[in-house]
Design an enzyme around this catalytic site. Structure first.
Site, mmCIF file in Angstrom:
data_model
loop_
_atom_site.group_PDB
_atom_site.id
_atom_site.type_symbol
_atom_site.label_atom_id
_atom_site.label_comp_id
_atom_site.label_asym_id
_atom_site.label_seq_id
_atom_site.Cartn_x
_atom_site.Cartn_y
_atom_site.Cartn_z
ATOM 1 N N THR A 183 0.861 -1.182 0.000
ATOM 2 C CA THR A 183 0.000 0.000 0.000
ATOM 3 C C THR A 183 0.900 1.235 0.000
ATOM 4 O O THR A 183 2.010 1.208 0.538
ATOM 5 C CB THR A 183 -0.920 0.014 1.230
ATOM 6 O OG1 THR A 183 -0.148 -0.246 2.408
ATOM 7 C CG2 THR A 183 -2.003 -1.047 1.096
ATOM 8 N N VAL A 225 0.978 4.516 1.309
ATOM 9 C CA VAL A 225 1.407 5.270 2.491
ATOM 10 C C VAL A 225 2.366 4.435 3.337
ATOM 11 O O VAL A 225 3.407 4.926 3.801
ATOM 12 C CB VAL A 225 0.181 5.719 3.316
ATOM 13 C CG1 VAL A 225 0.638 6.447 4.582
ATOM 14 C CG2 VAL A 225 -0.718 6.621 2.490
ATOM 15 N N CYS A 226 2.022 3.163 3.531
ATOM 16 C CA CYS A 226 2.866 2.286 4.342
ATOM 17 C C CYS A 226 4.266 2.153 3.736
ATOM 18 O O CYS A 226 5.261 2.094 4.461
ATOM 19 C CB CYS A 226 2.240 0.896 4.445
ATOM 20 S SG CYS A 226 0.592 0.884 5.156
ATOM 21 N N THR A 227 4.326 2.072 2.424
ATOM 22 C CA THR A 227 5.618 1.931 1.753
ATOM 23 C C THR A 227 6.520 3.117 2.063
ATOM 24 O O THR A 227 7.711 2.958 2.372
ATOM 25 C CB THR A 227 5.408 1.791 0.234
ATOM 26 O OG1 THR A 227 4.644 0.606 -0.016
ATOM 27 C CG2 THR A 227 6.728 1.700 -0.511
ATOM 28 N N LEU A 263 7.639 2.973 5.906
ATOM 29 C CA LEU A 263 8.704 2.024 6.211
ATOM 30 C C LEU A 263 10.028 2.489 5.630
ATOM 31 O O LEU A 263 11.088 2.287 6.240
ATOM 32 C CB LEU A 263 8.324 0.642 5.679
ATOM 33 C CG LEU A 263 7.263 -0.070 6.523
ATOM 34 C CD1 LEU A 263 6.653 -1.236 5.772
ATOM 35 C CD2 LEU A 263 7.857 -0.561 7.832
#
Length: 547
Positions: free
Chosen positions: A366, A368-370, A373
């Site tokens: 996804t 935003v998560c990428t 992290l």
């Protein structure tokens, strides 16, 4: 199933005569069991007889056949898993998609514009398409409003006459489900009994592990409710009907909820794992042979779907939301074991004597998560300088994490070298209360709740010191997370508090329970403190103290 064949306008008279005869048989089937016709029945009969006066309406146009196929194909996905997620999952995205793609056709169908589909027995899937527009789509488009049920009587009449002329036998079991659903949505006991008769014949065509076997229990439960109450109490609130005392007791009894014995195999296929021994059960006033496994037959498997009674089928989401824990600041952090992208861990052992930042993600792959992290990986030196370990969590498998990390490293120009918990069963998410009741997955995870973007900062004493929660569509500010980590460590070491917008090196404030005399001793080498009010006393950042 009969192939869809169009009859040209110049078709021989005997062909047109045969089609007219078939249509008349359907109409007559609709009049069966009626002692008299109401004004509404009479008008419907006139409308259908007028259809017969126009040959082109008997010869369903190619564009309408295509439309019917589009509707049926939308509801019958390539895999049964996708079908069940679409049928049982309550997704605003699905509701909106149906509105956009089929809303105009549903409105026309509700006014009888597609009733001629039910007259063409040579193309039985047209009847299925009409039924979906009158029964299934309104339940998505008008969810939790009386309009959900506005077309039920119309649709019921269409289905019952279709069954009388044998259309059901020309459909596959998965298509016949939609006719049975119309019958089981009725509050008439005779319709419920007819549903069971049709479905019992259908089940004879199913393999023992066919997921469609789950409808056996669903339909029997509908029949049990109608036998007891003569209506569905679940609809009373929507239809503004007053509950009886018995209905109130029934609605408050969670025992009616049950797990459908559908499990996902390693290859991703969903199969039915019912009982291996026949047994009779009694539910409300209804006795029947159940297919649900007995307690001693249930293996250590997690069923994919749950069902809460008529008009309320749902995924495991609701149960997960109800069962999840609640973590507060000051709580001892729960210990757990889990698979991660770097192998199995025991959480307390992982923390050791360090500070720990645990942060959750709605799903792998996804956007935003990428970026998050990637940002946290680039801060590795900052985490190390603060004696802090970071660990992520996402509701996917370790194998998915490994593929995702490769994408993160490539797109974010970094190297993720900290673990990401594989929480596919949402066990850790539920333990920490991370599940989001407002945001749901799409595609294969349709209807499943995602995790909020939670941040837990945990001290070496295994105590929760800070909790932050962001909605799924808002990325976290890792500068802020570093700032509060600095503030927590400063407070723990020097017993000071930090004012609004504090940054390392700026003045701090004396804790309110420390007296002036004690503060003078504690901060003498900072030059003492500056007193603005009895409760507001500033002191230099103690970490700047020259030793």
């Amino acid at each position: 199933m009969t192939d869809l064949v169009l009859v040209p306008a110049s078709a021989p008279a005997e062909v047109l005569g045969h089609r007219m005869q078939q249509a008349l048989l359907v109409i007559l089937a609709g009049l069966d069991e009626r002692g008299a016709l109401s004004a509404e029945d009479t008008e419907a009969l006139r409308r259908e007889l007028r259809i017969l006066l126009h040959q082109e309406r008997i010869q369903i146009a190619a564009a309408e056949i295509d439309k019917g196929e589009q509707i049926v194909t939308y509801m019958l996905r390539p895999s049964i898993a996708e079908c069940l997620n679409l049928w049982f999952g309550k997704s605003e995205q699905t509701d909106q998609e149906i509105w956009t793609r089929f809303g105009a056709d549903v409105a026309l169908a509700s006014r009888g514009h597609y009733d001629h589909w039910a007259l063409n027995v040579e193309h039985p899937r047209l009847l299925v398409g009409l039924v979906i527009m009158l029964d299934q789509f309104p339940r998505n488009m008008y969810r939790d409003t009386p309009q959900m049920y506005a077309c039920d009587a119309h649709c019921l009449a269409v289905v019952k006459r279709g069954l009388r002329v044998g259309v059901g036998e020309r459909l596959r079991p998965v298509e016949r489900v939609f006719l049975c659903l119309v019958l089981t949505h009725s509050e008439a006991l005779d319709d419920q009994v007819l549903c069971m008769e049709v479905w019992d014949r259908t089940m004879a065509e199913l393999a023992p592990d066919d997921p469609l076997n789950a409808f056996h229990e669903i339909f029997h439960r509908h029949l049990a409710v109608i036998k007891r109450f003569g209506r569905f109490p679940h609809r009373n609130k929507i239809l503004q009907r007053a509950n009886t005392m018995a209905e109130e007791d029934f609605l408050s009894d969670s025992a009616f909820r049950f797990d459908l014995p559908l499990v996902r195999r390693e290859d991703g296929a969903i199969v039915f794992t019912g009982t291996v021994k026949k047994r009779t059960v009694k539910l409300l006033d209804h006795e029947y042979q159940t297919l649900l496994p007995d307690r001693d037959e249930v293996r250590d498997e997690t069923f994919e779907f749950s069902y809460a009674g008529p008009d309320n089928a749902f995924t495991r989401t609701r149960a997960e939301l109800e069962k999840q824990g609640f973590i507060r600041i000051g709580d001892s952090v729960p210990d757990f074991t889990a698979e991660t992208s770097l192998g199995p861990i025991s959480f307390h052992d992982f923390i050791g004597d360090s500070w720990c930042v645990l942060f959750s993600h709605p799903a792998d792959f996804t956007p935003v998560c990428t970026t998050e992290l990637g940002a946290s990986a680039r801060l590795q030196a900052e985490w190390s300088r603060r004696n802090a370990k970071i660990i992520g969590l996402s509701v996917d498998s370790a194998a998915d994490h490994a593929r995702w990390i490769a994408d993160i490293n490539e797109t974010q120009h970094t190297e993720v070298n900290f673990p990401i918990i594989a929480d596919k069963d949402r066990r850790v998410s539920m333990l920490f209360g991370m599940l989001d009741p407002t945001t749901f997955g799409h595609g294969a995870k349709l209807g499943q709740t995602m995790t909020v973007r939670c941040v837990f900062i945990i001290s070496p004493a295994k105590r929760v010191e800070l909790i932050l929660s962001y909605p799924a569509f808002i990325g976290r500010n890792f500068d802020e997370i570093l700032r509060v980590l600095d503030a927590l460590q400063l407070s723990a070491k020097y017993h000071v508090a930090t004012p609004a917008n504090w940054r390392p090196g700026e003045d701090t404030v004396v804790l309110p329970f420390i007296s002036d005399e004690e503060a003078e001793r504690m901060f003498a080498d900072q030059g003492g403190f500056r007193k603005v009010r009895s409760y507001l006393r500033y002191v230099r950042d103690p970490s700047l103290r020259c030793l």
